[in-house]
Design a protein around this motif. Structure first.
Motif, short mmCIF file in Angstrom:
data_model
loop_
_atom_site.label_atom_id
_atom_site.label_comp_id
_atom_site.label_asym_id
_atom_site.label_seq_id
_atom_site.Cartn_x
_atom_site.Cartn_y
_atom_site.Cartn_z
N LYS A 65 -36.49 -3.82 33.12
CA LYS A 65 -36.93 -2.37 33.23
C LYS A 65 -38.41 -2.49 32.67
CE LYS A 65 -32.75 0.01 32.54
NZ LYS A 65 -31.79 1.06 31.81
N THR A 66 -39.19 -1.48 32.98
CA THR A 66 -40.51 -1.24 32.42
C THR A 66 -40.29 -0.46 31.31
OG1 THR A 66 -40.80 0.77 33.64
CG2 THR A 66 -41.38 -0.97 34.97
N PRO A 67 -41.23 -0.55 30.21
CA PRO A 67 -41.15 0.23 29.00
C PRO A 67 -41.02 1.54 29.31
CG PRO A 67 -42.70 -1.37 28.89
CD PRO A 67 -42.38 -1.75 30.15
N ARG A 68 -41.75 2.20 30.27
CA ARG A 68 -41.78 3.35 30.50
C ARG A 68 -40.29 3.79 31.06
NH1 ARG A 68 -44.98 8.45 30.26
NH2 ARG A 68 -43.44 9.75 30.56
N GLU A 69 -39.39 3.13 31.84
CA GLU A 69 -38.33 3.56 32.34
C GLU A 69 -37.01 3.48 31.25
OE1 GLU A 69 -38.56 1.56 37.03
OE2 GLU A 69 -37.99 0.35 35.23
N LEU A 70 -37.29 2.62 30.41
CA LEU A 70 -36.55 2.58 29.11
C LEU A 70 -36.70 3.81 28.23
CD1 LEU A 70 -34.13 1.16 27.25
CD2 LEU A 70 -36.29 -0.12 26.26
N ALA A 71 -38.12 4.14 28.19
CA ALA A 71 -38.35 5.28 27.34
C ALA A 71 -37.68 6.60 27.92
CB ALA A 71 -39.85 5.47 27.26
N ASP A 72 -37.89 6.74 29.08
CA ASP A 72 -37.35 7.78 29.90
C ASP A 72 -36.05 8.00 29.78
OD1 ASP A 72 -40.08 8.58 30.66
OD2 ASP A 72 -39.83 8.12 32.50
N GLU A 73 -35.36 6.99 29.89
CA GLU A 73 -33.91 6.87 29.79
C GLU A 73 -33.39 7.25 28.26
OE1 GLU A 73 -30.08 3.92 30.15
OE2 GLU A 73 -32.10 3.40 30.85
N MET A 74 -33.75 6.52 27.40
CA MET A 74 -33.36 6.79 25.95
C MET A 74 -33.94 7.94 25.29
SD MET A 74 -31.29 4.38 25.42
CE MET A 74 -30.43 3.26 26.44
N SER A 75 -34.92 8.32 25.52
CA SER A 75 -35.41 9.62 25.27
C SER A 75 -34.70 10.80 25.50
CB SER A 75 -36.98 9.74 25.45
OG SER A 75 -37.51 10.87 25.02
N GLY A 76 -34.28 10.72 26.96
CA GLY A 76 -33.27 11.65 27.42
C GLY A 76 -32.16 11.66 26.58
N ALA A 77 -31.46 10.60 26.15
CA ALA A 77 -30.12 10.52 25.65
C ALA A 77 -30.44 11.11 24.29
CB ALA A 77 -29.80 9.10 25.64
N PHE A 78 -31.52 10.94 23.62
CA PHE A 78 -31.60 11.65 22.23
C PHE A 78 -31.85 13.21 22.44
CE2 PHE A 78 -32.60 7.56 20.80
CZ PHE A 78 -32.50 7.54 19.43
N ARG A 79 -32.44 13.84 23.32
CA ARG A 79 -32.72 15.09 23.62
C ARG A 79 -31.35 15.68 23.92
NH1 ARG A 79 -38.16 17.95 26.01
NH2 ARG A 79 -37.39 20.04 25.73
N ASP A 80 -30.49 14.94 24.85
CA ASP A 80 -29.24 15.48 24.84
C ASP A 80 -28.30 15.77 24.16
OD1 ASP A 80 -30.07 15.76 27.91
OD2 ASP A 80 -29.15 13.86 28.37
N LEU A 81 -28.39 14.63 22.87
CA LEU A 81 -27.68 14.60 21.75
C LEU A 81 -28.13 15.93 20.93
CD1 LEU A 81 -25.67 13.65 19.71
CD2 LEU A 81 -27.37 12.28 18.95
#
Length: 520
Positions: A65-81
């Protein structure tokens, strides 16, 4: 009017899904934020994700993945939690945000204008996992003689052109700051940092050329800022820096940076030095909490014991998890958790003690008094109980929460709950129903008043469950602050309003251990 209160967590590194440690720190910060709001303060609460650096770039590459793609995905997981954990943040900041890049460039330029940045060559040990540089004398020996950081992570020898920050220049003011009462707690962390500074500070490498996933150094696009320059700057980005507007004037310097003990050096040596260089006031207070251990063992992917906090919420509910973490762990020290310990503590203290107290009292008022409240004359026993509850809820718990002694404050609250249950047993309102109905009403309404105080006091820890209890009591949603605890007129006003107590619904049902946990 009380001073505004700005609290931050460390921003979380999203190269993987959030674990129980992320939940622990953020719940603690939320308890503090809610507590300060109930104390009448204007609170700003910030959390978020730290998305730059070599570790993110490498992880993204490994996943294709691109770093931005990984950041978007994982940042979303933190916010959801955090949304699921009922975290009342005012801003969830991402270091990829445009205003954050602007703030990072601005503080860099301020440090450069001060003459505190210079171009040279770095040769030394670097831990990708820690995103940290280490001196030879700090390294420890691992299995097979490999060199490891003090955190036990692999280090690699790095050589590249880099910008340096004149950290050594700030040794004296940093020592003065670290010795300032209240700046860094607990005392054990303060002593470690004082020893580190007294051991001699070297200038710090603050840019990298070996990768480009980060904030570009102004005027030198082949350099990206060292991830910690960028990450720490989030705290001032969130209040408008470099623009000195209303948020900046109101909330900076921060009231509290709440962080893990493993990143105290960055927050109490590097960060204050950067701020001093940029002529920005330093934060008022930094607190380095301990680790949360899984049955006494530190969690790691290699050990296969990493806990997804979402699973704990699925099994036990948000407020049960919040209560256990705040009541069980002495804040500032390492703590341990397990599913069994959580179930046992929550059942004993919330379900069997406070929940049962509220359920029994409201049920008896509903059944034996037609749900109607009346004026009554309190006797000595009633006044003694209310004095005990008021002392715990109005004095001890707020004082201990202000000092971040959550488990001590909750223990005082729980002793007041126990006192209420002992009073029920002594007074036996079920027997008074026949022998002395007026006395029964006085006992039940004394308990009603006590439960209101207990419900208001514990709100920062179990916000949803406490609200459910207060709703059933009929306490208005806008009359639940710590200031309202001292309002002696609320009960007569509730009586005069004709409020009726409906058949109560249990706020704290007992928890059950999953079969898999029971068998283990």
């Amino acid at each position: 009017m009380a001073d505004p209160f700005y609290i931050t967590t460390a921003i979380h590194y999203p190269n993987g899904k959030p674990h129980i440690g992320h939940a622990y720190e953020t719940i603690a910060a939320d308890v503090i934020a809610r507590f300060q709001r109930l104390m009448g303060r204007d609170v700003r609460f910030q959390t978020g994700t730290d998305e730059h650096g070599l570790k993110m770039a490498q992880k993204a590459r490994d996943l294709g993945k691109t770093p931005r793609e990984l950041a978007d995905e994982m940042s979303g997981a933190f916010r959801d939690l955090f949304d699921r954990l009922d975290i009342t943040y005012d801003r969830f900041i991402r270091t990829t945000d445009e205003d954050h890049h602007k703030a990072s460039r601005a503080i860099w330029q301020a440090m450069e204008a001060k003459g505190d940045l210079y171009l040279d060559r770095y040769e030394g040990w670097y831990s990708v996992r820690d995103e940290a540089y280490y001196d030879e004398k700090e390294l420890v020996e691992g299995k097979g003689g490999e060199k490891l950081s003090p955190q036990g992570t692999p280090v690699e020898w790095t050589e590249e052109e880099t910008w340096f920050f004149r950290l050594s220049k700030y040794a004296k003011p940093l020592l003065e700051l670290l010795k300032t009462p209240g700046f860094l707690e607990p005392a054990s962390r303060r002593n470690e940092m004082i020893a580190f500074v007294e051991g001699g500070l070297k200038d710090l490498s603050v840019s990298r050329t070996s990768f480009d996933w980060g904030v570009k150094v102004p005027g030198h696009d082949n350099h990206v800022m060292y991830v910690w320059v960028d990450a720490l700057t989030n705290y001032i980005t969130g209040v408008g820096y470099p623009d000195v507007g209303e948020a900046w004037e109101k909330y900076w310097p921060a009231s509290l940076h709440l962080i893990g003990k493993d990143i105290v050096r960055f927050h109490t040596i590097y960060w204050p030095a950067f701020l001093m260089s940029a002529d920005i006031p330093v934060p008022q207070h930094v607190f380095g909490h301990g680790f949360l251990l899984n049955r006494g063992v530190k969690e790691s992917k290699s050990a296969g014991n990493v806990t997804d906090p979402n699973e704990l919420v699925d099994l036990f509910g948000v407020d049960s998890l919040r209560y256990f973490l705040m009541a069980e762990v002495v804040f500032g020290k390492d703590g341990s958790y397990s599913a069994e310990a959580l179930v046992n503590k929550v059942n004993a203290e919330l379900a069997n003690s406070f929940g049962n107290l509220a359920q029994r009292t409201l049920s008896m008022i509903h059944k034996n008094m037609d749900g109607k409240l009346t004026d009554f004359e309190a006797n000595g026993d009633d006044k003694a109980l209310l004095g005990t509850v008021q002392n715990a809820c109005r004095e001890v718990l707020p004082q201990e929460f202000e000092a971040l002694n959550f488990s001590v404050g909750i223990e005082a609250w729980l002793k007041a709950v126990f006192a209420c249950n002992a009073y029920v047993d002594e007074q036996a309102p079920w027997a008074l129903k026949k022998s002395d109905p007026d006395r029964m009403q006085a006992v039940l309404q004394t308990l009603f008043i006590a439960i209101r105080d207990l419900g208001i006091a514990i709100q920062p820890v179990v916000p949803t469950k406490a609200a459910a209890v207060l709703d059933q009591l009929g306490v208005a949603a806008d009359r639940r602050t710590y200031g309202d605890l001292a309002d002696e007129g609320w009960f007569p006003a509730l009586v005069a309003s004709g409020h009726t107590i409906e058949k109560p619904v249990p706020a704290f049902p007992r928890l059950e251990l999953p079969e898999a946990e029971t068998a283990s």
